[in-house]
Design a protein around this motif. Sequence first.
Motif, PDB file in Angstrom:
ATOM      1  N   ASN A 185       0.835  -1.192   0.000  1.00  0.00           N
ATOM      2  CA  ASN A 185       0.000   0.000   0.000  1.00  0.00           C
ATOM      3  C   ASN A 185       0.871   1.243   0.000  1.00  0.00           C
ATOM      4  OD1 ASN A 185      -1.551   2.230   1.194  1.00  0.00           O
ATOM      5  ND2 ASN A 185      -3.172   0.682   1.184  1.00  0.00           N
ATOM      6  N   LEU A 186       0.536   2.189  -0.870  1.00  0.00           N
ATOM      7  CA  LEU A 186       1.366   3.378  -1.015  1.00  0.00           C
ATOM      8  C   LEU A 186       1.366   4.216   0.257  1.00  0.00           C
ATOM      9  CD1 LEU A 186       0.136   4.291  -4.571  1.00  0.00           C
ATOM     10  CD2 LEU A 186       2.380   3.457  -4.022  1.00  0.00           C
ATOM     11  N   ARG A 187       0.197   4.388   0.849  1.00  0.00           N
ATOM     12  CA  ARG A 187       0.112   5.256   2.020  1.00  0.00           C
ATOM     13  C   ARG A 187       0.861   4.656   3.200  1.00  0.00           C
ATOM     14  NH1 ARG A 187      -4.024   6.233   4.640  1.00  0.00           N
ATOM     15  NH2 ARG A 187      -5.082   4.310   4.061  1.00  0.00           N
ATOM     16  N   GLU A 188       0.738   3.349   3.337  1.00  0.00           N
ATOM     17  CA  GLU A 188       1.437   2.707   4.454  1.00  0.00           C
ATOM     18  C   GLU A 188       2.942   2.766   4.253  1.00  0.00           C
ATOM     19  OE1 GLU A 188      -0.066  -1.228   5.103  1.00  0.00           O
ATOM     20  OE2 GLU A 188      -2.139  -0.500   5.121  1.00  0.00           O
ATOM     21  N   ALA A 189       3.355   2.578   2.991  1.00  0.00           N
ATOM     22  CA  ALA A 189       4.784   2.667   2.697  1.00  0.00           C
ATOM     23  C   ALA A 189       5.295   4.055   3.025  1.00  0.00           C
ATOM     24  CB  ALA A 189       5.034   2.349   1.227  1.00  0.00           C
ATOM     25  N   SER A 190       4.499   5.051   2.687  1.00  0.00           N
ATOM     26  CA  SER A 190       4.903   6.422   2.974  1.00  0.00           C
ATOM     27  C   SER A 190       4.989   6.647   4.476  1.00  0.00           C
ATOM     28  CB  SER A 190       3.910   7.381   2.333  1.00  0.00           C
ATOM     29  OG  SER A 190       4.144   8.667   2.790  1.00  0.00           O
ATOM     30  N   ALA A 191       3.990   6.142   5.180  1.00  0.00           N
ATOM     31  CA  ALA A 191       3.961   6.361   6.618  1.00  0.00           C
ATOM     32  C   ALA A 191       5.158   5.716   7.312  1.00  0.00           C
ATOM     33  CB  ALA A 191       2.652   5.800   7.191  1.00  0.00           C
ATOM     34  N   ALA A 192       5.684   4.630   6.700  1.00  0.00           N
ATOM     35  CA  ALA A 192       6.824   3.943   7.310  1.00  0.00           C
ATOM     36  C   ALA A 192       8.112   4.729   7.173  1.00  0.00           C
ATOM     37  CB  ALA A 192       6.989   2.558   6.664  1.00  0.00           C
ATOM     38  N   GLN A 193       8.088   5.832   6.435  1.00  0.00           N
ATOM     39  CA  GLN A 193       9.319   6.597   6.216  1.00  0.00           C
ATOM     40  C   GLN A 193       9.299   7.939   6.941  1.00  0.00           C
ATOM     41  OE1 GLN A 193      10.575   6.175   1.901  1.00  0.00           O
ATOM     42  NE2 GLN A 193       8.472   5.459   1.784  1.00  0.00           N
ATOM     43  N   GLY A 194       8.457   8.047   7.965  1.00  0.00           N
ATOM     44  CA  GLY A 194       8.242   9.342   8.607  1.00  0.00           C
ATOM     45  C   GLY A 194       9.277   9.738   9.647  1.00  0.00           C
ATOM     46  N   GLY A 195      10.151   8.796  10.062  1.00  0.00           N
ATOM     47  CA  GLY A 195      11.106   9.117  11.119  1.00  0.00           C
ATOM     48  C   GLY A 195      12.189  10.084  10.675  1.00  0.00           C
ATOM     49  N   TRP A 196      13.151  10.278  11.550  1.00  0.00           N
ATOM     50  CA  TRP A 196      14.313  11.133  11.234  1.00  0.00           C
ATOM     51  C   TRP A 196      13.881  12.501  10.702  1.00  0.00           C
ATOM     52  CZ3 TRP A 196      18.271   7.654   8.095  1.00  0.00           C
ATOM     53  CH2 TRP A 196      18.663   6.575   8.904  1.00  0.00           C
ATOM     54  N   TYR A 197      12.933  13.127  11.344  1.00  0.00           N
ATOM     55  CA  TYR A 197      12.400  14.426  10.892  1.00  0.00           C
ATOM     56  C   TYR A 197      11.909  14.364   9.445  1.00  0.00           C
ATOM     57  CZ  TYR A 197      15.149  15.659  14.949  1.00  0.00           C
ATOM     58  OH  TYR A 197      15.672  15.688  16.199  1.00  0.00           O
ATOM     59  N   GLY A 198      11.272  13.268   9.108  1.00  0.00           N
ATOM     60  CA  GLY A 198      10.722  13.151   7.753  1.00  0.00           C
ATOM     61  C   GLY A 198      11.731  12.755   6.704  1.00  0.00           C
ATOM     62  N   MET A 199      12.915  12.354   7.135  1.00  0.00           N
ATOM     63  CA  MET A 199      13.921  11.982   6.138  1.00  0.00           C
ATOM     64  C   MET A 199      14.303  10.510   6.237  1.00  0.00           C
ATOM     65  SD  MET A 199      14.592  14.430   4.143  1.00  0.00           S
ATOM     66  CE  MET A 199      16.149  13.995   3.375  1.00  0.00           C
ATOM     67  N   HIS A 200      13.522   9.727   6.905  1.00  0.00           N
ATOM     68  CA  HIS A 200      13.850   8.309   7.054  1.00  0.00           C
ATOM     69  C   HIS A 200      13.376   7.526   5.830  1.00  0.00           C
ATOM     70  CE1 HIS A 200      13.820   4.452   9.637  1.00  0.00           C
ATOM     71  NE2 HIS A 200      15.007   4.689   9.145  1.00  0.00           N
ATOM     72  N   TRP A 201      13.891   7.922   4.667  1.00  0.00           N
ATOM     73  CA  TRP A 201      13.404   7.329   3.426  1.00  0.00           C
ATOM     74  C   TRP A 201      14.000   5.942   3.246  1.00  0.00           C
ATOM     75  CZ3 TRP A 201      14.415  12.126  -0.221  1.00  0.00           C
ATOM     76  CH2 TRP A 201      13.625  13.198   0.241  1.00  0.00           C
ATOM     77  N   PHE A 202      13.280   5.131   2.469  1.00  0.00           N
ATOM     78  CA  PHE A 202      13.748   3.752   2.266  1.00  0.00           C
ATOM     79  C   PHE A 202      15.140   3.725   1.651  1.00  0.00           C
ATOM     80  CE2 PHE A 202       9.165   2.163   1.989  1.00  0.00           C
ATOM     81  CZ  PHE A 202       9.166   1.856   3.326  1.00  0.00           C
TER      82      PHE A 202
END
Lengths: 408, 399, 172
Positions: free
Chosen positions: B204-221
């Motif tokens: 799911n796109l939204r869930e994938a996005s939500a999983a990257q919210g850490g590190w002040y919004g920079m916890h990208w995959f």
Amino acid sequence: MAQTAPDSKQGASPSMSLDEARVLPSGEREFMLDVRTQDMELNMGPQHPATHGVMRILLRVDGEIVTGAQPHLGYLHRCAEKIGENVEWLQYLPYTDRYDYLSSMNNNLGYSMAVEALMTGLEIPRRAQMLRIICAELNRIGSHLIAYGTYGLDIGAFTPFFYAFREREWMMALFEKICGARLTYSYIRIGGVFNDAPPGWLGEVERFCDVFEQKWVEYYDLLMENHIFVKRTADVGVISREMALDFGLTGPMLRGSGVDWDLRRDMPYSLYGEIWKDGAFKIPVARGEKGSLGDCWDRTWVRVMEMMESIKIVRWCLAHIEPGPIIGDVPKVLRVPTGEAYVGIENPRGELGHYVVSDGGKVAIRVRVRGPSFVNVAVTEALMTGTLLSDAVAIVGSTDVVIGETDR
Amino acid sequence: MLAVTETPLAAPAPVGDGNLVLDLLTGLRPESVPLWAVMATSALIAVGLAVALISLIAMFSTWMERKVAGHIQCRYGPMHVGWHGWLQPIADGVKLLLKEDIIPKGADKVLFVLSPAIVLASLLGAMAALALSPNFFFADIDLGVFFILAMTSTTTIGVVMAGWASNSKWSLYGSMREAAQVIAYEVPLGISLMVPLIVAGTFNLREASAAQGGWYGMHWFVFQNPFMLPAFLLFFTAVLAETKRAPFDLPESESELVSGFLTEYSGIRWSFFFMEEYAAMFLYSAVGAFFFFGGFESPFTWAVAQMAPHTIDLGETIGTLKLLGEGSLLHNLVAVATIVVKAFAGVFLMMWVRWSLPRIRIDQVMTLGYKYLTPLSMVCVLGAALFELAWIRFFGGAS
Amino acid sequence: MDFQAIHDRLRVLRAPGLLGSDEPRPADPKDKHSKGRAGDPFLLVDAQKLVDFLVVCRDDARLSFEILADLSATDPSKDAADLWINVNLLSVRHKHRLAIKCTLAKQQARMPSSVRAYRAAQWAERECGEMFGIEFTGHPDPRNILLPDDWIGAPLRKDYEFPKEYHGISCV
């Protein structure tokens, strides 16, 4: 083109044979295990973006593989040679502009020199010779820029084309200043040139040379060293030395096959002998750097390198030009002495030969034009067979054909 | 269809089951109108929005393409219609609509008319799974990215149909190349996308996005796993091939195949193919953004989500509206801006590549796809999986 | 090698079909009607043996004419009985040229093809053949090249009459 595509597959008979294998252009072996199909005839042209005009190539294709090719010419035939027998000597000059319209200056020069060869005792002033060479070499640069740019287009790179046109635009502006025309100049006349360089023109040519030398590096890096470009052109359309000579190829096509031959050096005309002795320019000859000797990359490389040599020749002329008369003693109504002469000059595409016959009258008996494109494009027939469709486009592009000249 | 999630933008109204438009319409519905008509209207509105979205993206992309191409090629691109030519796509659209609709004499009329529709429809379908913000999307599908890949692959059928129906050899060439190319590159595309899927654990796109919210919004995959960047490069290459962009634009390849499968098309039908191409570019870029580059998440989104919640009351019919804080209007707007900027950055990258590189040959396309991209993407999946396993094993999975 | 040396060499080789040479000369001041001739010197060769002559020119190490620069024809005038075949050879190794002229009766314009000697002759002969109505026997692909396949007449002959119409297109 109008045939139904589905029908072309009819009449195929299935075959299952392990023995039949063929070698693909990539060097792999392909086994004929699937249904055997018929070859399809494909009209490339007369309106096709890769044929640089209105040439038509009838291809026989098996899927992506070309199994036969046959160029058909004549769509732009304008009877130049017949016109030459019907108009006066000077009146024919504008027609020479129109066969290889990308290098009109060189065509003017070739025709003028052929007529001058018959007019014994006619002295061409030194300044006129200089102006002729400057214009011819600038035009060579322009022509090679088109060759480089459109070859990029054929391979699928758009940007080099616009870069090339940026400098060509300046070159055409220079010509516009000296003769008023941008493409069909009729500037070089029998006996000299018709107009002296306007004030400041030679300085602007020098500036053009300065800028071009910098931009040329960009051209080389942008396309010639591009990995995809090398992959597309190296080892494609290989013309061996013997084949090139047998087909009578000249110019960059011949030098691209490793034959060190340039009329400017080997049969010097005008002032080229003097310039060569001065060591002002070199003749780039392909060495098969990226693939085998004589492939499409080599031919393009020769053209790109030649642009710089032309700049050197122009610079030599700019350094040595002096004021003086610009046209010899040529009467208004020209009667050319009886005789016949063949004069070949180094056009951007190869040897442009004019064979003129005069009976002493105002009109020529025969004006034969040996167009380099006409001779060079003949080799495509032999090169295309067994290549991929994309390679066929690359091969036509690498001959740098101008249809105006093949058809005349 | 404009559904809202469990943290809704507006408080749920009784009938609509979280559907914003449906709720609104139901609230305003006079007694005489039946409920099914309201539901149908709401569906139509959603479809209209999706079509408008695709048209907008396509229009903006064409303008952007011309500007990017122009500036790469030492010229300006369109300059006359509007400020820096920004109205040029509208002028072009009007021109294309007014053009004569030509169907070649020997063409298969039904297929010829149908194929642009199929191409565009499959892309519209794919658009449905694209979330535009955490709380604003058309359809919340669990297998979202799977659905998008499946639907965009369907466009190939339309392209092959177009090539066949045009009854031109050049068109046939184009469509056969498209078919071969898509089959070859669908595999590395899917496999390279497996890498972020392993990390995310969701389609799911939204869930994938939500999983990257850490590190002040920079916890990208892409920062979470060393195999992610190579996987993205593979994904990007495969996307170029999938969307027929240079250096993989063999189905069109102007200099070889005249115009490939588009040769016989003109006017608005022709423009449908182009709308599809640009929308597909946007869609794939958005998918790439969701699964590699943080989706909605960015420092701005994070900052807005941290704000103190603020709610205003809009009366009986609509309910309350959140303005600030997590799941609020501002949060959603910033998220939309983030994903649009990221997606267009991808589109820009594709344009940059297109106007810089020559086209590669069909055998090289196949070689690259089968011999290099597919094995490499498999290596990436294996490496990413082992890395995740080791991470969980030795560091307790606290990524 | 200059023209005289080439001519001598070909005479030594007994090149088939070599008839003589023609060199430019100034007008005779005593004879009022003599005009003299300007331009290139050329060799006169028998058209029927041209291909063998070309093979000799190509294969001899001291001549080594690798390139057939040009092959065309000339119709000197309406009344002339003969066409001229003009050949121009080029040697890359020795950097010299050679012009060759053959005569060919207009009534029976037929000669062997030179493709055996140079493949460059293939297209040159196709053009020459259609423009002057010359038949090159043994040519592998004797189709028209610049003119349409159904074109009537040889346009570059001096007695050519322009067609009034072609496939319904008025040419007047």
